[in-house]
Design a protein around this motif. Structure first.
Motif, PDB file in Angstrom:
ATOM      1  N   PRO A 102       0.817  -1.216   0.000  1.00 47.22           N
ATOM      2  CA  PRO A 102       0.000   0.000   0.000  1.00 47.22           C
ATOM      3  C   PRO A 102       0.852   1.268   0.000  1.00 47.22           C
ATOM      4  O   PRO A 102       1.868   1.354   0.681  1.00 47.22           O
ATOM      5  N   THR A 126      -2.141  -1.259  -3.181  1.00 47.90           N
ATOM      6  CA  THR A 126      -3.511  -1.241  -2.649  1.00 47.90           C
ATOM      7  C   THR A 126      -3.678  -2.449  -1.735  1.00 47.90           C
ATOM      8  O   THR A 126      -2.738  -3.216  -1.492  1.00 47.90           O
ATOM      9  N   HIS A 127      -4.904  -2.626  -1.272  1.00 48.80           N
ATOM     10  CA  HIS A 127      -5.215  -3.779  -0.429  1.00 48.80           C
ATOM     11  C   HIS A 127      -5.090  -5.092  -1.184  1.00 48.80           C
ATOM     12  O   HIS A 127      -5.047  -6.163  -0.573  1.00 48.80           O
ATOM     13  N   ARG A 145      -2.639  -6.453  -2.676  1.00 48.20           N
ATOM     14  CA  ARG A 145      -1.422  -7.215  -2.375  1.00 48.20           C
ATOM     15  C   ARG A 145      -1.652  -8.141  -1.188  1.00 48.20           C
ATOM     16  O   ARG A 145      -1.262  -9.311  -1.214  1.00 48.20           O
ATOM     17  N   GLN A 146      -2.316  -7.637  -0.157  1.00 49.59           N
ATOM     18  CA  GLN A 146      -2.582  -8.457   1.023  1.00 49.59           C
ATOM     19  C   GLN A 146      -3.606  -9.536   0.709  1.00 49.59           C
ATOM     20  O   GLN A 146      -3.475 -10.688   1.137  1.00 49.59           O
ATOM     21  N   GLU A 147      -4.625  -9.198  -0.062  1.00 49.23           N
ATOM     22  CA  GLU A 147      -5.642 -10.189  -0.405  1.00 49.23           C
ATOM     23  C   GLU A 147      -5.051 -11.297  -1.283  1.00 49.23           C
ATOM     24  O   GLU A 147      -5.399 -12.472  -1.135  1.00 49.23           O
ATOM     25  N   PHE A 166     -11.795 -11.175   3.534  1.00 47.76           N
ATOM     26  CA  PHE A 166     -12.650 -10.349   2.671  1.00 47.76           C
ATOM     27  C   PHE A 166     -13.951 -11.055   2.311  1.00 47.76           C
ATOM     28  O   PHE A 166     -14.953 -10.414   2.053  1.00 47.76           O
TER      29      PHE A 166
END
Length: 426
Positions: free
Chosen positions: A300, A327-328, A330-332, A416
């Motif tokens: 992020p 952004t998010h 990468r984590q997802e 998520f």
């Protein structure tokens, strides 16, 4: 006369030669009975090993071929059952290694499908080619199919995964106007509109797992911006801007990486490349002198704030990668990798992917995974709305490796997915 007969019998039984004849006849009778009752019993061979005895017996006494009994036949009570006999078969030559016929059937899959497939055929006869080009369609204009090179007609079969069945749109009318004139067999497979393009892909693989073509190409219904490449005038300015921003990070991305200005061009080149190279996996992305330019998400933050020194330490072509602003996702993507494959070594494990999820994959790659893996991926893509975007980040590992997938019970328990479920969204 009666006296002569009595004299003959008396002489026969009392003469020495007659006694020898009697003994010989008796022995012969015993031998004949033994051979009749036990025709295949091997004689002991003393002084040899078990392997030598088996080999010698099989070489010296070739046995007749036994025909199996039908269920209605019964062995005579005086004969032993063939199941109780120890047979020694004669040696046989090794079978010839025959080349497969030109139109060889699909090899038997290693895994069994235990779940019902999704979708229904609304047009065509489900004909597979050497290459199946699968178009993921929801009322985009796919009249570009008429521009596919006729030179591919002997190798390509077209499959349309239609997720807008029943929806009237201009694009559908344009397709209906050109479909009958296409020089390829066309099959339309109707599916429910869930899971976007990833669901179309995994559902197709699961449905036709045992009959997959040697190569399967998955493409979107419209021309995806990413495959335009860095030399296309309409998109080159964006790549040039990216190059200028990255120069200070020593990211020497090739501004001349080749892309395609249309879907027909991309399909033609990828199909020809796969056949020429016997490829297992070809992402439909721009190609530079270093190979396919895949994409990766940055942490992020803005790209100017990214720490590229860590990227350079990895065994990865960081200078042939398109980096998305952090952004998010990468984590997802990282969460998805852990859910599917297990532990991930943080930033040391890159997650390069093909934006737009367009690629060519060999049958061997797809069938290396159990059929049920494709079913559970299909189900997860349908059950969790955001699954598709995280799944996109791991498609290179799913389609181009044989890493085993973990138990699917936790796939849709990702953070998520749980958040959306609490909000009443799948």
């Amino acid at each position: 006369m009666k006296a002569a007969g009595l004299w003959w019998r008396s002489c026969f039984w009392n003469c020495t030669s007659a006694k020898v004849a009697k003994i010989g006849i008796s022995i012969l009778a015993v031998v004949l009975i033994a051979v009749w009752r036990y025709p295949l019993a091997p004689s002991p061979m003393l002084g040899t090993s078990a392997a030598d005895r088996s080999s010698s017996a099989s070489l010296s006494v070739p046995l007749p071929t036994l025909q199996p009994l039908s269920p209605t036949q019964v062995l005579p009570p005086s004969l032993p059952s063939t199941a109780s006999l120890q047979l020694s078969s004669p040696p046989q030559a090794a079978p010839l290694a025959l080349s497969p016929p030109l139109a060889s059937p699909t090899p038997k899959p290693l895994h069994r499908c235990n779940h019902s497939p999704e979708g229904s055929v609304t047009r065509g006869r489900e004909i597979h080619g050497l290459v199946d080009v699968v178009v993921e369609w929801y009322c985009e204009d796919i009249s570009w199919l008429k521009d596919l090179s006729p030179s591919l007609s002997s190798e390509v079969a077209l499959w349309i995964v239609d997720k807008g069945a029943g929806k009237q749109c201009e694009a559908r009318q344009k397709f209906e106007a050109i479909v009958d004139a296409l020089p390829f067999p066309v099959t339309i497979l109707s599916m429910r509109n869930v899971g976007r393009d990833g669901h179309s892909q995994t559902a197709f693989i699961h449905r036709y797992y045992a009959e997959l073509a040697k190569y399967t190409v998955f493409v979107q219904g419209q021309h995806h911006w990413y495959i335009m490449g860095m030399s296309i005038p309409s998109f080159g300015a964006r790549w040039q801007d990216i190059k200028n921003r990255w120069q200070k990070f020593d990211l020497h991305i090739d501004i001349n990486a080749k892309g395609w200005s249309s879907q027909p061009e991309a399909v033609h080149d990828i199909v020809r490349k796969a056949i020429a190279e016997n490829a297992d996996f070809l992402p439909i992305v721009p190609y530079s002198s270093k190979g396919p330019v895949l994409a990766e998400d940055l942490p992020p933050g803005k790209i100017e704030e990214a720490d590229f020194s860590k990227l350079k330490e990895r065994d990865f072509n960081y200078d042939n990668t398109f980096f998305f602003d952090g952004t998010h996702m990468r984590q997802e993507g990282s969460d998805m990798f852990v859910a599917l494959f297990g532990k991930r070594d943080g930033d040391k494990t890159p997650l390069p992917f093909s934006p737009g999820m367009q690629y060519l994959i060999s049958r061997e790659r797809l069938q290396s995974r159990p059929c049920d893996d494709w079913y559970w991926l299909t189900k997860s893509l349908a059950d969790c709305f955001r699954f598709i975007w995280a799944f996109e980040r791991v498609t290179t590992d799913v389609f181009n490796t044989t890493k085993p997938l973990k138990n699917p019970d936790g796939w849709t328990k990702l953070p998520f997915c749980r958040t959306l479920r609490r909000l009443g969204v799948r």
